[in-house]
Design a protein around this motif. Structure first.
Motif, mmCIF file in Angstrom:
data_model
loop_
_atom_site.group_PDB
_atom_site.id
_atom_site.type_symbol
_atom_site.label_atom_id
_atom_site.label_comp_id
_atom_site.label_asym_id
_atom_site.label_seq_id
_atom_site.Cartn_x
_atom_site.Cartn_y
_atom_site.Cartn_z
ATOM 1 N N TYR A 193 3.829 8.010 5.245
ATOM 2 C CA TYR A 193 5.282 7.841 5.372
ATOM 3 C C TYR A 193 5.743 8.211 6.791
ATOM 4 O O TYR A 193 6.568 7.509 7.391
ATOM 5 N N SER A 194 5.214 9.309 7.328
ATOM 6 C CA SER A 194 5.582 9.740 8.688
ATOM 7 C C SER A 194 5.208 8.686 9.714
ATOM 8 O O SER A 194 5.989 8.367 10.629
ATOM 9 N N ASP A 195 3.989 8.133 9.575
ATOM 10 C CA ASP A 195 3.558 7.075 10.494
ATOM 11 C C ASP A 195 4.449 5.846 10.380
ATOM 12 O O ASP A 195 4.797 5.214 11.387
ATOM 13 N N PHE A 196 4.820 5.513 9.145
ATOM 14 C CA PHE A 196 5.693 4.359 8.895
ATOM 15 C C PHE A 196 7.050 4.554 9.589
ATOM 16 O O PHE A 196 7.563 3.643 10.251
ATOM 17 N N ASN A 199 0.812 -1.212 0.000
ATOM 18 C CA ASN A 199 0.000 0.000 0.000
ATOM 19 C C ASN A 199 0.850 1.268 0.000
ATOM 20 O O ASN A 199 0.315 2.368 -0.141
ATOM 21 N N MET A 200 2.172 1.106 0.179
ATOM 22 C CA MET A 200 3.064 2.262 0.179
ATOM 23 C C MET A 200 3.934 2.327 -1.075
ATOM 24 O O MET A 200 4.186 3.402 -1.612
ATOM 25 N N TRP A 201 4.392 1.179 -1.541
ATOM 26 C CA TRP A 201 5.343 1.128 -2.654
ATOM 27 C C TRP A 201 5.423 -0.297 -3.182
ATOM 28 O O TRP A 201 4.978 -1.249 -2.538
ATOM 29 N N ASN A 202 5.979 -0.438 -4.398
ATOM 30 C CA ASN A 202 6.224 -1.793 -4.877
ATOM 31 C C ASN A 202 7.539 -2.305 -4.280
ATOM 32 O O ASN A 202 8.264 -1.570 -3.601
ATOM 33 N N VAL A 203 7.849 -3.559 -4.507
ATOM 34 C CA VAL A 203 9.020 -4.185 -3.877
ATOM 35 C C VAL A 203 10.302 -3.468 -4.281
ATOM 36 O O VAL A 203 11.187 -3.227 -3.457
ATOM 37 N N GLU A 204 10.423 -3.110 -5.568
ATOM 38 C CA GLU A 204 11.639 -2.456 -6.049
ATOM 39 C C GLU A 204 11.855 -1.116 -5.354
ATOM 40 O O GLU A 204 12.972 -0.764 -4.963
#
Length: 424
Positions: free
Chosen positions: A382-385, A333-338
């Motif tokens: 992103y901040s929460d992550f 939900n944030m980015w793909n694996v790469e």
């Protein structure tokens, strides 16, 4: 450690691993000597979104056959994207052709089996005749693929054996291949769930998990780490080793070169596990071995190039298992694996304990113009992550545009290039 000793260790490990493979295979065959149990079709039906599935699968063609075009298109688009990614990056070198076969043969075969089983289950749900020929036949194909009975070709065991043979040739590359195969099967699980309308509790995923587990066990990552450590200890130490290294850096450049080439240098650095700074020092130490013309036309331009590229020893964090890694699992939900792998590399190599560098990474991932990196996380996500996983609270998102453009952007670009080079 001398080269013949390393070869001895690798051969000894290979023999031990081959014996373990034979033992595991015999154990699997003994445990599955009876016909494996095919899951109850109702269990399968209850974990499908049949209403959505029907809208796609019952678009009958003019010849009366079922239209599976939607599913084939989803998979083929995925396969094309994945093949283009690793072909353009050349991350598997001479094994690129085999990785293409992995996608086009193993993954495609598993995809067709999954469609066949799901179609048969849905036919049963709609009281369509001959549903069992698809459902039961699909599971038998799956059991053959998993080599639950002997005498079949193109099984998962042939994939595992290929990984083992590649490991014997190049443990580091084989470990990358193993990791890539695992990531793609996990991705297929997600693709099946999202696009084929099969829920997470569907019994088909038991077999996807088995494939992942068997690939994970095909190569002992701890042994790979040992060999990686030995490889790092092989950096040039004696004068003769340094001379050999310098000649490799010079490559095909001639003494009278007017435009020396540098395209091969990063590969030599990576192969010898030497940073550009260490290489520069070796080149300076041995300038006396060359004629003035060679020094002027070749060696000095190479030294300037080494000072410019800031190449560091590739980070081997991709060899860490989840328990050892400082990073959480990938969140699609944030980015793909790469993109997530690039984030981890930047976090470990660019981030030097200032919060601005962490926010800079967010800006960079949002702006990087490389198609294979997909980044969808907002600033809040992103901040929460970062706060949850690294205990760092981000409050100031001031980009400092001038400093970012003049220094940070170029630095992160160089790190990205080093990261991509380390995958080759």
């Amino acid at each position: 450690m001398y080269e013949n000793e390393i070869i001895y260790i690798k051969n000894a490990i290979k023999n031990a691993m081959d014996k373990e493979l034979d033992k595991n295979k015999n154990s699997v065959n003994s445990n599955t000597s009876m016909k494996p149990t095919i899951p109850d079709v109702n269990l399968f039906i209850n974990s499908m979104n049949n209403s959505v599935f029907e809208k796609v699968i019952f678009q009958d063609r003019e010849d009366g056959r079922v239209n599976n075009f939607y599913y084939q298109t989803v998979f083929e688009n995925w396969a094309i994207t994945r093949i283009e990614e690793f072909t353009s990056s050349n991350q598997f070198g001479e094994r690129t052709k085999w990785m293409r076969l992995f996608i086009k043969m193993y993954c495609e075969h598993l995809n067709r089996i999954t469609i066949k089983i799901a179609t048969g289950a849905h036919f049963n749900f709609k009281n369509k005749p001959k549903w069992d020929s698809n459902y039961t036949g699909g599971f038998l194909d799956l059991f053959h693929f998993l080599d639950y009975s002997s005498g079949y070709n193109n099984t998962i065991d042939s994939l595992l054996m290929t990984l083992k043979l590649n490991w014997n040739e190049d443990p580091i590359r084989a470990t990358k291949m193993q990791s890539y195969c695992i990531d793609r099967i996990k991705e297929m699980k997600r693709m099946v769930e999202v696009n084929y309308f099969i829920k997470k509790d569907n019994p088909i995923f038991i077999y996807y998990d088995e494939i992942i587990e068997r690939i994970e066990k095909s190569i002992d990552i701890e042994l790979t780490k040992v060999l990686l450590k030995e490889k790092k200890q092989q950096t040039p130490k004696t004068d003769s080793e340094k001379v050999k290294f310098v000649l490799a850096i010079i490559g095909d450049n001639k003494w009278n070169a007017t435009s020396p080439v540098f395209h091969h240098i990063k590969g030599v650095l990576s192969q010898n596990q030497i940073s550009s700074k260490e290489a520069r020092n070796i080149m300076l130490d041995l300038k006396g071995m060359h004629s003035p013309d060679v020094n002027r036309n070749v060696v000095e331009p190479i030294i300037e190039y080494l000072e410019r590229i800031d190449f560091d020893i590739p980070n081997d964090s991709y060899l860490k298992n989840e328990e050892e890694s400082q990073h959480p699992k990938h969140d699609p939900n944030m980015w793909n694996v790469e993109c997530y792998n690039l984030f981890k590399y930047l976090f470990e190599n660019y981030y030097k304990k200032t919060k601005r560098q962490i926010t800079n990474i967010w800006f960079y991932l949002k702006e990087v113009e490389v198609d294979k990196y997909v980044f969808i996380a907002t600033k809040d996500v992103y901040s929460d992550f970062i706060k949850t996983n690294y205990q760092i609270e981000l409050k100031n998102w001031d980009k400092a545009p001038l400093k970012y453009a003049e220094k940070d952007l170029g630095t992160m670009n160089n790190h990205r290039i080093n990261y991509e080079d380390s995958l080759k």
